[in-house]
Design a protein around this motif. Sequence first.
Motif, mmCIF file in Angstrom:
data_model
loop_
_atom_site.group_PDB
_atom_site.id
_atom_site.type_symbol
_atom_site.label_atom_id
_atom_site.label_comp_id
_atom_site.label_asym_id
_atom_site.label_seq_id
_atom_site.Cartn_x
_atom_site.Cartn_y
_atom_site.Cartn_z
ATOM 1 N N VAL A 278 84.941 42.942 -43.377
ATOM 2 C CA VAL A 278 85.513 43.442 -44.628
ATOM 3 C C VAL A 278 85.556 44.967 -44.613
ATOM 4 O O VAL A 278 86.602 45.572 -44.784
ATOM 5 C CB VAL A 278 84.702 42.944 -45.850
ATOM 6 C CG1 VAL A 278 85.215 43.569 -47.143
ATOM 7 C CG2 VAL A 278 84.718 41.425 -45.923
ATOM 8 N N ALA A 279 84.401 45.589 -44.412
ATOM 9 C CA ALA A 279 84.283 47.052 -44.434
ATOM 10 C C ALA A 279 83.132 47.461 -43.528
ATOM 11 O O ALA A 279 82.230 46.665 -43.263
ATOM 12 C CB ALA A 279 84.036 47.540 -45.856
ATOM 13 N N TRP A 280 83.178 48.714 -43.054
ATOM 14 C CA TRP A 280 82.088 49.201 -42.238
ATOM 15 C C TRP A 280 81.916 50.689 -42.454
ATOM 16 O O TRP A 280 82.838 51.396 -42.829
ATOM 17 C CB TRP A 280 82.293 48.862 -40.761
ATOM 18 C CG TRP A 280 83.481 49.470 -40.099
ATOM 19 C CD1 TRP A 280 83.506 50.602 -39.333
ATOM 20 C CD2 TRP A 280 84.836 48.987 -40.109
ATOM 21 N NE1 TRP A 280 84.782 50.847 -38.877
ATOM 22 C CE2 TRP A 280 85.621 49.858 -39.332
ATOM 23 C CE3 TRP A 280 85.459 47.884 -40.696
ATOM 24 C CZ2 TRP A 280 86.977 49.678 -39.140
ATOM 25 C CZ3 TRP A 280 86.813 47.707 -40.506
ATOM 26 C CH2 TRP A 280 87.551 48.587 -39.730
ATOM 27 N N ASP A 281 80.688 51.129 -42.241
ATOM 28 C CA ASP A 281 80.330 52.534 -42.383
ATOM 29 C C ASP A 281 81.177 53.349 -41.412
ATOM 30 O O ASP A 281 81.282 53.014 -40.237
ATOM 31 C CB ASP A 281 78.842 52.692 -42.060
ATOM 32 C CG ASP A 281 78.296 54.032 -42.462
ATOM 33 O OD1 ASP A 281 78.876 55.063 -42.067
ATOM 34 O OD2 ASP A 281 77.276 54.056 -43.170
ATOM 35 N N SER A 282 81.794 54.413 -41.909
ATOM 36 C CA SER A 282 82.695 55.204 -41.069
ATOM 37 C C SER A 282 81.968 55.921 -39.931
ATOM 38 O O SER A 282 82.606 56.396 -39.002
ATOM 39 C CB SER A 282 83.485 56.205 -41.912
ATOM 40 O OG SER A 282 82.614 57.130 -42.520
ATOM 41 N N LYS A 283 80.629 55.981 -39.971
ATOM 42 C CA LYS A 283 79.860 56.591 -38.877
ATOM 43 C C LYS A 283 79.737 55.661 -37.673
ATOM 44 O O LYS A 283 79.396 56.110 -36.586
ATOM 45 C CB LYS A 283 78.449 56.951 -39.360
ATOM 46 C CG LYS A 283 78.397 58.001 -40.453
ATOM 47 C CD LYS A 283 76.968 58.258 -40.868
ATOM 48 C CE LYS A 283 76.439 57.019 -41.576
ATOM 49 N NZ LYS A 283 75.169 57.206 -42.261
ATOM 50 N N LEU A 284 79.995 54.379 -37.866
ATOM 51 C CA LEU A 284 79.855 53.428 -36.767
ATOM 52 C C LEU A 284 80.991 53.554 -35.767
ATOM 53 O O LEU A 284 82.135 53.798 -36.148
ATOM 54 C CB LEU A 284 79.834 51.994 -37.305
ATOM 55 C CG LEU A 284 78.588 51.572 -38.070
ATOM 56 C CD1 LEU A 284 78.803 50.223 -38.738
ATOM 57 C CD2 LEU A 284 77.383 51.529 -37.131
ATOM 58 N N ASN A 285 80.683 53.384 -34.516
ATOM 59 C CA ASN A 285 81.696 53.279 -33.469
ATOM 60 C C ASN A 285 82.141 51.831 -33.419
ATOM 61 O O ASN A 285 81.324 50.923 -33.593
ATOM 62 C CB ASN A 285 81.121 53.675 -32.112
ATOM 63 C CG ASN A 285 80.690 55.126 -32.084
ATOM 64 O OD1 ASN A 285 81.414 56.004 -32.541
ATOM 65 N ND2 ASN A 285 79.502 55.371 -31.580
ATOM 66 N N TYR A 286 83.431 51.597 -33.173
ATOM 67 C CA TYR A 286 83.894 50.217 -33.066
ATOM 68 C C TYR A 286 85.048 50.110 -32.083
ATOM 69 O O TYR A 286 85.787 51.066 -31.860
ATOM 70 C CB TYR A 286 84.321 49.678 -34.430
ATOM 71 C CG TYR A 286 85.653 50.186 -34.914
ATOM 72 C CD1 TYR A 286 86.796 49.399 -34.794
ATOM 73 C CD2 TYR A 286 85.789 51.447 -35.466
ATOM 74 C CE1 TYR A 286 88.033 49.866 -35.216
ATOM 75 C CE2 TYR A 286 87.013 51.922 -35.894
ATOM 76 C CZ TYR A 286 88.128 51.127 -35.767
ATOM 77 O OH TYR A 286 89.352 51.586 -36.168
ATOM 78 N N ASN A 287 85.150 48.937 -31.495
ATOM 79 C CA ASN A 287 86.257 48.585 -30.617
ATOM 80 C C ASN A 287 86.671 47.173 -30.965
ATOM 81 O O ASN A 287 85.823 46.327 -31.271
ATOM 82 C CB ASN A 287 85.848 48.645 -29.140
ATOM 83 C CG ASN A 287 85.670 50.069 -28.666
ATOM 84 O OD1 ASN A 287 86.565 50.881 -28.800
ATOM 85 N ND2 ASN A 287 84.505 50.367 -28.139
ATOM 86 N N ILE A 288 87.962 46.902 -30.892
ATOM 87 C CA ILE A 288 88.492 45.576 -31.168
ATOM 88 C C ILE A 288 89.053 45.039 -29.864
ATOM 89 O O ILE A 288 89.792 45.736 -29.169
ATOM 90 C CB ILE A 288 89.590 45.627 -32.236
ATOM 91 C CG1 ILE A 288 89.038 46.240 -33.516
ATOM 92 C CG2 ILE A 288 90.132 44.230 -32.519
ATOM 93 C CD1 ILE A 288 90.085 46.572 -34.541
#
Length: 152
Positions: free
Chosen positions: A94-104
């Motif tokens: 749904v949502a995630w902290d903008s400080k987190l790194n992410y890859n899809i």
Amino acid sequence: LAIAPGNPGVIKELTLDDTHQYRLNTGAFLAMDTTASYHMVSQKVSGALFGGTGGFFIMETAGTGTMLVSAYGDIIPIALDGSHEYVIDNSHVVAWDSKLNYNIQPASGVIGFTTGEGLVNRFSGSGTVYIQTRNIEALANLVQPFLPSSKD
């Protein structure tokens, strides 16, 4: 003020301030204070091509105040402490902290559009990811065989 999301589920209040800003998956945003705002930011190329999270852009919050997000089912927060990567089915994010790194990426890590496999988000760092307990695409796939077709 009375508002309702388009899907059956909960509405969660998230507080925006100097240390808490979020990125949102498609369809999660419901409302926010006038002291807060959002803007569209470009995703990493792999995320934009494979993510289904709004294409090349996703919503990112700014400012202070309250934001409401909605989900299909319940919303569960998952706190990441930075000690390991966390993998979540993309359709549940749904949502995630903008400080987190992410890859899809595809669940298997290999591009395979013909396999019908799902996509996953790989999060790392410290922050919170909010997930929904239900998957609207899974419900649609479950119901689809029972719908009348042009052959019927």
